[in-house]
Design a protein around this motif. Structure first.
Motif, PDB file in Angstrom:
ATOM      1  N   GLU A  79      10.230   3.240  -5.762  1.00 44.98           N
ATOM      2  CA  GLU A  79      10.355   2.472  -4.527  1.00 44.98           C
ATOM      3  C   GLU A  79       9.109   1.643  -4.258  1.00 44.98           C
ATOM      4  OE1 GLU A  79      11.868   3.309   0.064  1.00 44.98           O
ATOM      5  OE2 GLU A  79      11.172   4.965  -1.176  1.00 44.98           O
ATOM      6  N   HIS A  80       7.943   2.204  -4.563  1.00 47.58           N
ATOM      7  CA  HIS A  80       6.691   1.457  -4.406  1.00 47.58           C
ATOM      8  C   HIS A  80       6.676   0.238  -5.330  1.00 47.58           C
ATOM      9  CE1 HIS A  80       2.405   0.518  -4.334  1.00 47.58           C
ATOM     10  NE2 HIS A  80       2.376   0.659  -5.641  1.00 47.58           N
ATOM     11  N   VAL A  81       7.090   0.439  -6.580  1.00 46.79           N
ATOM     12  CA  VAL A  81       7.073  -0.664  -7.541  1.00 46.79           C
ATOM     13  C   VAL A  81       7.995  -1.784  -7.077  1.00 46.79           C
ATOM     14  CG1 VAL A  81       7.553  -1.317  -9.934  1.00 46.79           C
ATOM     15  CG2 VAL A  81       6.500   0.895  -9.433  1.00 46.79           C
ATOM     16  N   GLU A  82       9.147  -1.431  -6.566  1.00 44.46           N
ATOM     17  CA  GLU A  82      10.098  -2.442  -6.079  1.00 44.46           C
ATOM     18  C   GLU A  82       9.471  -3.343  -5.031  1.00 44.46           C
ATOM     19  OE1 GLU A  82      14.350  -0.011  -6.429  1.00 44.46           O
ATOM     20  OE2 GLU A  82      13.287  -0.149  -4.524  1.00 44.46           O
ATOM     21  N   GLY A  83       8.781  -2.737  -4.074  1.00 41.21           N
ATOM     22  CA  GLY A  83       8.239  -3.522  -2.981  1.00 41.21           C
ATOM     23  C   GLY A  83       6.952  -4.245  -3.320  1.00 41.21           C
ATOM     24  N   VAL A  84       6.019  -3.532  -3.973  1.00 42.95           N
ATOM     25  CA  VAL A  84       4.693  -4.107  -4.164  1.00 42.95           C
ATOM     26  C   VAL A  84       4.707  -5.211  -5.216  1.00 42.95           C
ATOM     27  CG1 VAL A  84       3.744  -2.638  -6.001  1.00 42.95           C
ATOM     28  CG2 VAL A  84       2.264  -3.416  -4.138  1.00 42.95           C
ATOM     29  N   SER A  85       5.645  -5.171  -6.162  1.00 43.83           N
ATOM     30  CA  SER A  85       5.683  -6.215  -7.181  1.00 43.83           C
ATOM     31  C   SER A  85       5.907  -7.588  -6.561  1.00 43.83           C
ATOM     32  CB  SER A  85       6.764  -5.905  -8.219  1.00 43.83           C
ATOM     33  OG  SER A  85       8.042  -5.818  -7.619  1.00 43.83           O
ATOM     34  N   SER A  92      10.106  -9.269  -7.004  1.00 43.21           N
ATOM     35  CA  SER A  92      10.442  -7.859  -6.813  1.00 43.21           C
ATOM     36  C   SER A  92      11.278  -7.375  -7.987  1.00 43.21           C
ATOM     37  CB  SER A  92      11.225  -7.671  -5.503  1.00 43.21           C
ATOM     38  OG  SER A  92      11.545  -6.309  -5.315  1.00 43.21           O
ATOM     39  N   GLU A  93      10.701  -6.433  -8.734  1.00 43.57           N
ATOM     40  CA  GLU A  93      11.427  -5.895  -9.874  1.00 43.57           C
ATOM     41  C   GLU A  93      10.785  -4.591 -10.315  1.00 43.57           C
ATOM     42  OE1 GLU A  93      11.138  -8.238 -13.415  1.00 43.57           O
ATOM     43  OE2 GLU A  93       8.988  -8.563 -13.198  1.00 43.57           O
ATOM     44  N   VAL A  94      11.582  -3.793 -10.993  1.00 41.80           N
ATOM     45  CA  VAL A  94      11.073  -2.644 -11.732  1.00 41.80           C
ATOM     46  C   VAL A  94      11.432  -2.911 -13.184  1.00 41.80           C
ATOM     47  CG1 VAL A  94      11.094  -0.149 -12.007  1.00 41.80           C
ATOM     48  CG2 VAL A  94      11.478  -1.135  -9.747  1.00 41.80           C
ATOM     49  N   VAL A  95      10.437  -3.217 -13.990  1.00 38.54           N
ATOM     50  CA  VAL A  95      10.708  -3.607 -15.375  1.00 38.54           C
ATOM     51  C   VAL A  95      11.225  -2.395 -16.150  1.00 38.54           C
ATOM     52  CG1 VAL A  95       9.008  -5.457 -15.369  1.00 38.54           C
ATOM     53  CG2 VAL A  95       8.313  -3.145 -16.066  1.00 38.54           C
ATOM     54  N   PRO A  96      12.047  -2.601 -17.184  1.00 37.63           N
ATOM     55  CA  PRO A  96      12.592  -1.472 -17.952  1.00 37.63           C
ATOM     56  C   PRO A  96      11.509  -0.555 -18.511  1.00 37.63           C
ATOM     57  CG  PRO A  96      13.729  -3.503 -18.523  1.00 37.63           C
ATOM     58  CD  PRO A  96      12.580  -3.899 -17.645  1.00 37.63           C
ATOM     59  N   THR A 258       3.026   6.457  -2.757  1.00 38.22           N
ATOM     60  CA  THR A 258       4.351   6.884  -2.331  1.00 38.22           C
ATOM     61  C   THR A 258       5.175   5.678  -1.874  1.00 38.22           C
ATOM     62  OG1 THR A 258       3.610   7.243  -0.058  1.00 38.22           O
ATOM     63  CG2 THR A 258       3.436   9.108  -1.578  1.00 38.22           C
ATOM     64  N   GLY A 259       6.470   5.885  -1.776  1.00 39.92           N
ATOM     65  CA  GLY A 259       7.350   4.836  -1.288  1.00 39.92           C
ATOM     66  C   GLY A 259       7.470   4.854   0.224  1.00 39.92           C
ATOM     67  N   ASN A 260       8.343   4.006   0.744  1.00 40.07           N
ATOM     68  CA  ASN A 260       8.652   3.957   2.180  1.00 40.07           C
ATOM     69  C   ASN A 260       7.411   3.726   3.033  1.00 40.07           C
ATOM     70  OD1 ASN A 260      10.589   4.082   4.310  1.00 40.07           O
ATOM     71  ND2 ASN A 260       9.902   6.154   4.801  1.00 40.07           N
ATOM     72  N   GLY A 261       6.629   2.693   2.646  1.00 40.34           N
ATOM     73  CA  GLY A 261       5.450   2.341   3.435  1.00 40.34           C
ATOM     74  C   GLY A 261       4.210   3.101   3.055  1.00 40.34           C
ATOM     75  N   GLY A 262       4.114   3.543   1.790  1.00 44.37           N
ATOM     76  CA  GLY A 262       2.899   4.206   1.329  1.00 44.37           C
ATOM     77  C   GLY A 262       1.728   3.269   1.190  1.00 44.37           C
ATOM     78  N   CYS A 263       1.983   1.972   1.260  1.00 43.56           N
ATOM     79  CA  CYS A 263       0.927   0.967   1.327  1.00 43.56           C
ATOM     80  C   CYS A 263       1.487  -0.241   2.065  1.00 43.56           C
ATOM     81  CB  CYS A 263       0.431   0.567  -0.067  1.00 43.56           C
ATOM     82  SG  CYS A 263       1.635  -0.359  -1.036  1.00 43.56           S
ATOM     83  N   LEU A 264       0.589  -1.109   2.507  1.00 43.05           N
ATOM     84  CA  LEU A 264       1.021  -2.308   3.226  1.00 43.05           C
ATOM     85  C   LEU A 264       1.711  -3.293   2.295  1.00 43.05           C
ATOM     86  CD1 LEU A 264      -2.156  -2.873   5.446  1.00 43.05           C
ATOM     87  CD2 LEU A 264       0.043  -1.902   6.164  1.00 43.05           C
ATOM     88  N   ALA A 265       1.227  -3.414   1.054  1.00 47.89           N
ATOM     89  CA  ALA A 265       1.776  -4.418   0.139  1.00 47.89           C
ATOM     90  C   ALA A 265       3.252  -4.200  -0.120  1.00 47.89           C
ATOM     91  CB  ALA A 265       0.994  -4.419  -1.175  1.00 47.89           C
ATOM     92  N   GLU A 266       3.684  -2.948  -0.155  1.00 49.96           N
ATOM     93  CA  GLU A 266       5.122  -2.693  -0.331  1.00 49.96           C
ATOM     94  C   GLU A 266       5.912  -3.320   0.809  1.00 49.96           C
ATOM     95  OE1 GLU A 266       8.365   0.707   0.478  1.00 49.96           O
ATOM     96  OE2 GLU A 266       6.401   1.455  -0.158  1.00 49.96           O
ATOM     97  N   LEU A 267       5.402  -3.160   2.035  1.00 50.55           N
ATOM     98  CA  LEU A 267       6.100  -3.711   3.206  1.00 50.55           C
ATOM     99  C   LEU A 267       6.010  -5.228   3.227  1.00 50.55           C
ATOM    100  CD1 LEU A 267       4.939  -1.078   5.844  1.00 50.55           C
ATOM    101  CD2 LEU A 267       7.060  -1.118   4.506  1.00 50.55           C
ATOM    102  N   GLY A 269       5.927  -7.144   0.618  1.00 47.68           N
ATOM    103  CA  GLY A 269       6.867  -7.623  -0.385  1.00 47.68           C
ATOM    104  C   GLY A 269       8.301  -7.572   0.108  1.00 47.68           C
ATOM    105  N   ARG A 270       8.646  -6.520   0.822  1.00 48.64           N
ATOM    106  CA  ARG A 270      10.016  -6.373   1.304  1.00 48.64           C
ATOM    107  C   ARG A 270      10.318  -7.339   2.449  1.00 48.64           C
ATOM    108  NH1 ARG A 270      12.353  -2.110  -1.040  1.00 48.64           N
ATOM    109  NH2 ARG A 270      11.034  -0.450  -1.913  1.00 48.64           N
TER     110      ARG A 270
END
Length: 326
Positions: A79-85, A92-96, A258-267, A269-270
């Protein structure tokens, strides 16, 4: 058991936190010594000093509970990778490749901060925190460990805040290296190491550490998650780190954010905007992890570094004579 380091007017103490007091190890032992001897020896030492008076916890200043041998920081939350990328890389991606192995980078063991110690970031417009739990290796460690061997090598856990300058990180990762200067100015650890046996009740049937983790900025909750949402449990992270390499007592291995707002960058990005805003001087980040405790990190003034020039255009001559001719 809780393992800690602390400062008093008489110097640095290292030992146990027992109730509301700190008690030094006997015979001048250090945290590094006890980690190397392993968890069984730590239990023996704890029993030996359990009834000592020690010093009131309120009368000491806690330091980072360990002087790390090395710090590896994983990126284990999908979840972190999805948002922060999206925030760092613009997509926004999670590479294979993320699913194939638990990727990590090495960060700086020389800029570790303790509880309540202010981070002094570089000049950055996008200062961020990262809410993590870290495993601490004890005993002999080893190379090419199996997950079972790696589980036995976990001495305990602590809270980790991987401070991040996202604008610097974004620039350097476009060069296909890093993060480096976007990260290595500060990593907060603490408030102590909680031994692995204390957290065994939180392990789920697959070996994941199902503790609740929360992060607050100026007392406003920004994110919360279960650490068991990692793609790999800690023993598998340690086993992977030891592949064709070695982990040793005193190594710190972060879970990744962590996901769900474990950092600002994830938010960021979303949401496509800097909401909540980047951290600034005077902000306070407080992380709370079930079964471990609370780690507080204030934001201090930024430190401007000396300027360096941009890369020079070079001739690509292959000999000195050719270079002179050009």
């Amino acid at each position: 058991m809780r393992i800690a380091r602390w400062s008093t007017p008489q110097g640095v103490g290292e030992g146990f936190v027992i109730g509301e007091r700190v008690v030094p190890y006997p015979d001048g032992l250090t945290v590094a010594d006890v980690l190397a001897r392993g968890l069984d020896e730590a239990h023996r030492l704890s029993a030996a000093v359990h009834d000592d008076d020690g010093t009131a916890l309120a009368d000491v200043r806690l330091l980072a509970p360990i002087v790390p041998a090395a710090i590896r920081d994983f990126v284990a939350f999908e979840e972190h990778v999805e948002g922060v990328s999206a925030s760092v890389d613009g997509k926004s991606e999670v590479v294979p490749e993320w699913y194939q192995a638990p990727t990590f980078y090495f960060t700086n063991p020389h800029t570790v901060l303790g509880p309540g110690e202010a981070v002094r970031p570089p000049v950055t417009a996008r200062l961020d925190f990262e809410l993590e739990v870290a495993a601490v290796v004890g005993g002999p460690g080893g190379a090419n460990l199996t997950p079972a061997d790696a589980a036995a090598a976990i001495f305990g856990y602590t809270i980790m805040n991987d401070w991040s300058a996202r604008d610097l990180q974004s620039r350097e990762m476009k060069v296909r290296l890093g993060p480096a200067k976007g990260k290595d100015f500060g990593t907060s650890l603490g408030p102590w190491i909680v031994t692995a046996d204390e957290l065994e009740p939180y392990l789920d049937g697959d070996g994941f550490l199902a503790v609740r983790a929360e992060v607050f900025v100026n007392d406003e909750r920004i994110g919360h998650d279960l650490v068991s949402n990692m793609g790999w449990p800690f023993p598998e992270l340690i086993a992977y780190a030891s592949r064709n390499s070695r982990v040793v007592a005193g190594d710190v291995l972060g879970s990744g954010t962590t996901g769900n707002g474990g950092c600002l960058a994830e938010l960021w990005g979303r949401r496509g905007e800097l909401t909540p805003p980047p951290l600034t001087e005077g902000d306070t980040v407080r992380m709370v992890v079930e079964g471990i405790g609370e780690l507080v990190g204030p934001v201090g003034a930024a430190v401007a570094a000396p300027e360096l020039p941009a890369a020079r255009v070079r001739s690509r001559a292959r000999t000195r004579d050719e270079r002179v001719a050009l």
